[in-house]
Write an enzyme that holds these catalytic residues in place. Structure first.
Site, PDB file in Angstrom:
ATOM      1  N   ASP B 123       2.202  20.921  11.781  1.00 56.49           N
ATOM      2  CA  ASP B 123       1.422  19.915  11.079  1.00 56.49           C
ATOM      3  C   ASP B 123      -0.060  20.253  11.212  1.00 56.49           C
ATOM      4  O   ASP B 123      -0.537  20.524  12.317  1.00 56.49           O
ATOM      5  CB  ASP B 123       1.720  18.531  11.670  1.00 56.49           C
ATOM      6  CG  ASP B 123       1.351  17.422  10.701  1.00 56.49           C
ATOM      7  OD1 ASP B 123       1.310  17.675   9.482  1.00 56.49           O
ATOM      8  OD2 ASP B 123       1.105  16.304  11.167  1.00 56.49           O
ATOM      9  N   HIS B 130     -10.131  12.609   5.945  1.00 55.52           N
ATOM     10  CA  HIS B 130      -9.290  12.068   7.024  1.00 55.52           C
ATOM     11  C   HIS B 130      -9.865  12.430   8.395  1.00 55.52           C
ATOM     12  O   HIS B 130      -9.996  11.574   9.274  1.00 55.52           O
ATOM     13  CB  HIS B 130      -7.860  12.600   6.892  1.00 55.52           C
ATOM     14  CG  HIS B 130      -6.992  12.276   8.074  1.00 55.52           C
ATOM     15  ND1 HIS B 130      -6.562  11.002   8.360  1.00 55.52           N
ATOM     16  CD2 HIS B 130      -6.489  13.070   9.064  1.00 55.52           C
ATOM     17  CE1 HIS B 130      -5.836  11.022   9.468  1.00 55.52           C
ATOM     18  NE2 HIS B 130      -5.772  12.263   9.913  1.00 55.52           N
ATOM     19  N   GLU B 196       1.561   8.824   7.625  1.00 58.60           N
ATOM     20  CA  GLU B 196       0.574   9.816   7.215  1.00 58.60           C
ATOM     21  C   GLU B 196       1.040  10.413   5.895  1.00 58.60           C
ATOM     22  O   GLU B 196       2.116  11.006   5.824  1.00 58.60           O
ATOM     23  CB  GLU B 196       0.401  10.909   8.275  1.00 58.60           C
ATOM     24  CG  GLU B 196      -0.187  10.369   9.570  1.00 58.60           C
ATOM     25  CD  GLU B 196      -0.806  11.441  10.465  1.00 58.60           C
ATOM     26  OE1 GLU B 196      -0.301  12.575  10.475  1.00 58.60           O
ATOM     27  OE2 GLU B 196      -1.801  11.112  11.143  1.00 58.60           O
ATOM     28  N   GLU B 198       1.188  13.110   3.382  1.00 58.01           N
ATOM     29  CA  GLU B 198       0.927  14.554   3.417  1.00 58.01           C
ATOM     30  C   GLU B 198       1.724  15.269   2.332  1.00 58.01           C
ATOM     31  O   GLU B 198       2.702  14.746   1.806  1.00 58.01           O
ATOM     32  CB  GLU B 198       1.322  15.148   4.783  1.00 58.01           C
ATOM     33  CG  GLU B 198       0.651  14.493   5.972  1.00 58.01           C
ATOM     34  CD  GLU B 198       0.833  15.271   7.277  1.00 58.01           C
ATOM     35  OE1 GLU B 198       1.037  16.498   7.222  1.00 58.01           O
ATOM     36  OE2 GLU B 198       0.781  14.616   8.337  1.00 58.01           O
ATOM     37  N   ASP B 228       4.443  11.769   7.907  1.00 59.22           N
ATOM     38  CA  ASP B 228       4.524  12.050   9.342  1.00 59.22           C
ATOM     39  C   ASP B 228       4.292  10.746  10.108  1.00 59.22           C
ATOM     40  O   ASP B 228       3.166  10.428  10.498  1.00 59.22           O
ATOM     41  CB  ASP B 228       3.465  13.099   9.710  1.00 59.22           C
ATOM     42  CG  ASP B 228       3.661  13.616  11.121  1.00 59.22           C
ATOM     43  OD1 ASP B 228       4.818  13.771  11.528  1.00 59.22           O
ATOM     44  OD2 ASP B 228       2.653  13.869  11.809  1.00 59.22           O
ATOM     45  N   ARG B 232       0.166   5.464  16.872  1.00 59.90           N
ATOM     46  CA  ARG B 232      -1.247   5.692  17.245  1.00 59.90           C
ATOM     47  C   ARG B 232      -1.537   5.345  18.696  1.00 59.90           C
ATOM     48  O   ARG B 232      -2.387   5.978  19.341  1.00 59.90           O
ATOM     49  CB  ARG B 232      -2.162   4.864  16.347  1.00 59.90           C
ATOM     50  CG  ARG B 232      -1.999   5.113  14.873  1.00 59.90           C
ATOM     51  CD  ARG B 232      -2.331   6.535  14.486  1.00 59.90           C
ATOM     52  NE  ARG B 232      -2.113   6.745  13.059  1.00 59.90           N
ATOM     53  CZ  ARG B 232      -2.146   7.945  12.492  1.00 59.90           C
ATOM     54  NH1 ARG B 232      -2.369   9.043  13.210  1.00 59.90           N
ATOM     55  NH2 ARG B 232      -1.945   8.069  11.201  1.00 59.90           N
ATOM     56  N   GLN B 235      -0.128   8.075  20.854  1.00 60.38           N
ATOM     57  CA  GLN B 235      -0.973   9.259  20.672  1.00 60.38           C
ATOM     58  C   GLN B 235      -2.274   9.173  21.471  1.00 60.38           C
ATOM     59  O   GLN B 235      -2.700  10.142  22.102  1.00 60.38           O
ATOM     60  CB  GLN B 235      -1.279   9.425  19.181  1.00 60.38           C
ATOM     61  CG  GLN B 235      -2.032  10.711  18.828  1.00 60.38           C
ATOM     62  CD  GLN B 235      -2.183  10.905  17.310  1.00 60.38           C
ATOM     63  OE1 GLN B 235      -1.656  10.113  16.525  1.00 60.38           O
ATOM     64  NE2 GLN B 235      -2.872  11.948  16.909  1.00 60.38           N
ATOM     65  N   LYS B 248       4.482  11.741  17.587  1.00 60.78           N
ATOM     66  CA  LYS B 248       4.802  12.340  16.289  1.00 60.78           C
ATOM     67  C   LYS B 248       6.253  12.786  16.203  1.00 60.78           C
ATOM     68  O   LYS B 248       6.612  13.491  15.269  1.00 60.78           O
ATOM     69  CB  LYS B 248       3.915  13.573  16.086  1.00 60.78           C
ATOM     70  CG  LYS B 248       2.433  13.290  16.137  1.00 60.78           C
ATOM     71  CD  LYS B 248       1.963  12.677  14.839  1.00 60.78           C
ATOM     72  CE  LYS B 248       0.453  12.768  14.726  1.00 60.78           C
ATOM     73  NZ  LYS B 248       0.022  12.492  13.344  1.00 60.78           N
ATOM     74  N   THR B 252       9.788  12.451  10.821  1.00 60.41           N
ATOM     75  CA  THR B 252       8.927  12.866   9.719  1.00 60.41           C
ATOM     76  C   THR B 252       9.826  12.881   8.495  1.00 60.41           C
ATOM     77  O   THR B 252      10.861  13.552   8.504  1.00 60.41           O
ATOM     78  CB  THR B 252       8.338  14.270   9.976  1.00 60.41           C
ATOM     79  OG1 THR B 252       7.500  14.214  11.131  1.00 60.41           O
ATOM     80  CG2 THR B 252       7.533  14.758   8.791  1.00 60.41           C
ATOM     81  N   GLU B 358      -6.641   4.449   8.946  1.00 58.54           N
ATOM     82  CA  GLU B 358      -7.898   4.499   8.189  1.00 58.54           C
ATOM     83  C   GLU B 358      -8.066   3.269   7.305  1.00 58.54           C
ATOM     84  O   GLU B 358      -9.163   2.713   7.198  1.00 58.54           O
ATOM     85  CB  GLU B 358      -7.931   5.764   7.319  1.00 58.54           C
ATOM     86  CG  GLU B 358      -8.026   7.052   8.111  1.00 58.54           C
ATOM     87  CD  GLU B 358      -7.679   8.256   7.235  1.00 58.54           C
ATOM     88  OE1 GLU B 358      -8.575   8.798   6.611  1.00 58.54           O
ATOM     89  OE2 GLU B 358      -6.485   8.629   7.187  1.00 58.54           O
TER      90      GLU B 358
END
Lengths: 413, 413
Positions: B123, B130, B196, B198, B228, B232, B235, B248, B252, B358
């Site tokens: 990844d 971002h 996420e 992607e 993904d 948070r 993480q 993570k 996914t 975000e």
């Protein structure tokens, strides 16, 4: 602790033999026809267990015919136990040896291959002395251990495609680097190519949800020596904020024999004292690390070997079982053939450091070898890891994990 | 830019069809017998290409019989080209359709599976907006971009075993967390579970040494939408110093159709302007990112859907070809079926942010949805990614990448 299990294969009974009947490690070998076959080491021989299964002496659903141990591992721990019991009976002193002689092939006549297909490779950071040394070098003694280090077995995903068997040459990698003296990054061969002395745990039993530490311990098939070749200069530039990537992806070498958890059972020991208690999901219910003596040898091209480090797997603060439990905590599926590196194993003394980064204190204190000094790996150096657990009158040897470093390739146009 | 390629399959000719003859995306489907078969989407149908190969209309060494696209991919780009040419000829308007009708199965009648076996998952972090948003939140605006960000496509290895196909439910994970208010870490269900948005690149052609960007571009078989799922809070506690790991590894999700590089060829575009020139080994020799419109939809349990983000793959600062070249720079072997996530794709405006982290500015600014607000994912929420490239009178659709979030399991004893 029980003593030597005597075998009718005499070479297995020598007190310094790596592969007595107590060991029975799993490997993959080939002869001139290049077919990969499952084998088990005993004394100076490899037992052709694929042949034993075809001849009806063993019955494991044909998994021993696949040229790799993954399918056998996925049968689960009852099968692991049954194979060990069967081989112990067949090769014990006093057993009928007539028909079995033809399944013994001298180790000197075989070529060894990857014993399993690495499903995925995870690398941890579980030696407190190593983490403290590296942290002190780069963040100062007061910030040496990251705040999470005493609470979780920190790990990152490595690259399975780069795992190779002992004896495979390793090319010095290119990568992007930027030292403190550089105004801008450069693309160059790594000038700080290094080893990491590790133990690798091989997951045998697949799982699909969170595992307790006790469950995780039972799912581990065995252990190999592991050298996680590392480009320190590439790592320094790339690792913030998402961790090591290309610095660790050139190669990781493993020893060719998987030493079973069963063989290591008498050598279980408690981890170092916990400074803070672990949360319940990471607590072990007994000793789950191992007393395994480890060493690193360096031999320059054309020169003689120097032992540059001596340490012990008992230095690990977290067991592989704790690492696997942590790995699965979020629901991450684990597969037969997943490889978990312990992280570099360093002890409290200077000569017990498992990387050249630590041995030379990032190049500030080059160390002596026969006929010279080293800070990091030089062209043509061969690095060899060795390990064994010492029982009463026998030892459980891991064999060797060896790799020679070749010069970087010229850059592509 | 050429227009619609008309097919005798009428549903493929609608201007808003995701799967016109120009697209021909690769998937794996099953019918009632649950056998996995290779298929290609066309209009409202899936073409049974496994059946076409058995019937002699196609010949790809039996790779279409494997129930997964990896072996076909590994045949290399000539085979990829030949299959596309053959299918285009068979299904073009005016071609003889008689015998082919029986190989068309309504999409409504099939179940879709993972289109390929993920060899390894990497990844990246290639959207500047971002990286700037996240950096600003956690390190302040003046330190938003890490020093290496403009020089290398930063990436980390993810966990291939956790990649699932669209439609698979996702369990909220447990993990170790420690917020600023906590004195000590806790083991708890993630309270900041996130998406996420992607694009995932699928490596088709294996390689064993460093690749140029041009070579890397040619080795990419195609693209999927990729979500993904990210915890948070887990993480934040785990990621120093070795990067994201358990945060993570729950799941996914990918969309079920691999959109080929060939289908996306008309939509290549230049990346955003480079603030500093890249070193030669990472420079592209032409446009290698794509103009693909992307959106994220959130639907609460029993509620109606809200589009929470709209952005475009052209926001990516690094192309998948540059990421793959970087990935291989140290000699890392790459395999057919390696999956490279682009990193979360965010645009310059608030509504173009590809993560809830975000969109809600880490919970400080909850955003509106139909009938409520959100900071992070709540129980029962379904998150769906969609994407398409828009041509003259046709579109190359990606289909959907969808997942519903279920409550965390009770903790194991």
């Amino acid at each position: 602790m029980s003593g030597l299990l005597r075998s009718w294969v005499e070479s297995a009974n020598a007190p310094d033999a790596d592969f007595p009947l107590n060991n029975l490690p799993y490997g993959v070998f080939s002869l001139d026809d290049e077919t990969h076959r499952c084998g088990v080491a005993l004394g100076a021989f490899v037992i052709d267990v694929a042949g034993l299964e075809r001849a009806g002496h063993l019955a494991f659903q044909g998994t021993l015919q696949t040229g790799v141990w993954n399918d056998f591992m996925a049968l689960g721990c009852d099968a692991w136990h049954d194979l060990r019991v069967a081989l112990t009976a067949l090769f014990a002193e006093g057993a009928e040896e007539g028909a079995l002689q033809s399944f013994l092939i001298p180790l000197a006549d075989v070529r060894l291959h990857m014993p399993f297909r690495v499903s995925e490779f995870t690398d941890f950071y579980a030696s407190r002395h190593h983490a403290t040394n590296v942290g002190t070098m780069f963040r100062g003694a007061e910030n040496a251990l990251p705040p999470n280090w005493l609470h979780i077995p920190i790990g990152y995903n490595g690259r399975a495609s780069s795992v190779v068997v002992s004896g495979t040459d390793v090319r010095r990698p290119w990568g992007q680097v930027k030292s403190l003296e550089d105004d801008a990054p450069r693309f160059a061969p790594s000038a700080k190519f290094d080893i990491e002395l590790e133990l690798g745990a091989v997951v045998g039993q697949p799982s699909d949800g969170p595992l307790t530490v006790t469950e995780a311990f039972a799912n581990i098939f065995g252990y190999v020596l592991l050298n996680d070749w590392s480009a320190r200069d590439i790592q320094a530039w790339e690792y913030q904020p998402l961790g090591p990537f290309q610095s660790k992806a050139t190669a990781t070498s493993i020893s060719p024999w998987i030493i079973s958890s069963a063989a290591l059972e008498p050598f279980r020991c408690a981890p170092p004292a916990r400074e803070v208690p672990l949360l319940p999901h990471l607590q072990d219910d007994g000793p789950m690390t191992y007393d395994i003596a480890l060493e690193v040898a360096l031999q320059p091209e054309g020169g003689t070997e120097t032992i540059i480090a001596n340490t012990n797997a008992s230095e690990l603060y977290y067991s592989a079982a704790q690492q696997l439990a942590h790995h699965s905590a979020c629901g991450c599926p684990m597969r037969a053939g997943d490889l978990l590196g312990s992280g570099t194993i360093s002890g409290p003394t200077k000569s017990a450091r498992g990387s050249m980064l630590e041995l030379s204190w990032n190049g500030a204190e080059p160390f002596s070898i026969n006929g010279g000094t080293r800070s990091f790996i030089e062209e043509g150096d061969t690095l060899t890891l060795r390990g064994h657990a010492k029982g009463q009158g026998y030892r459980i040897g891991f064999g060797e994990c060896r790799g020679k470093v070749l010069p970087a390739l010229p850059q592509k146009a």
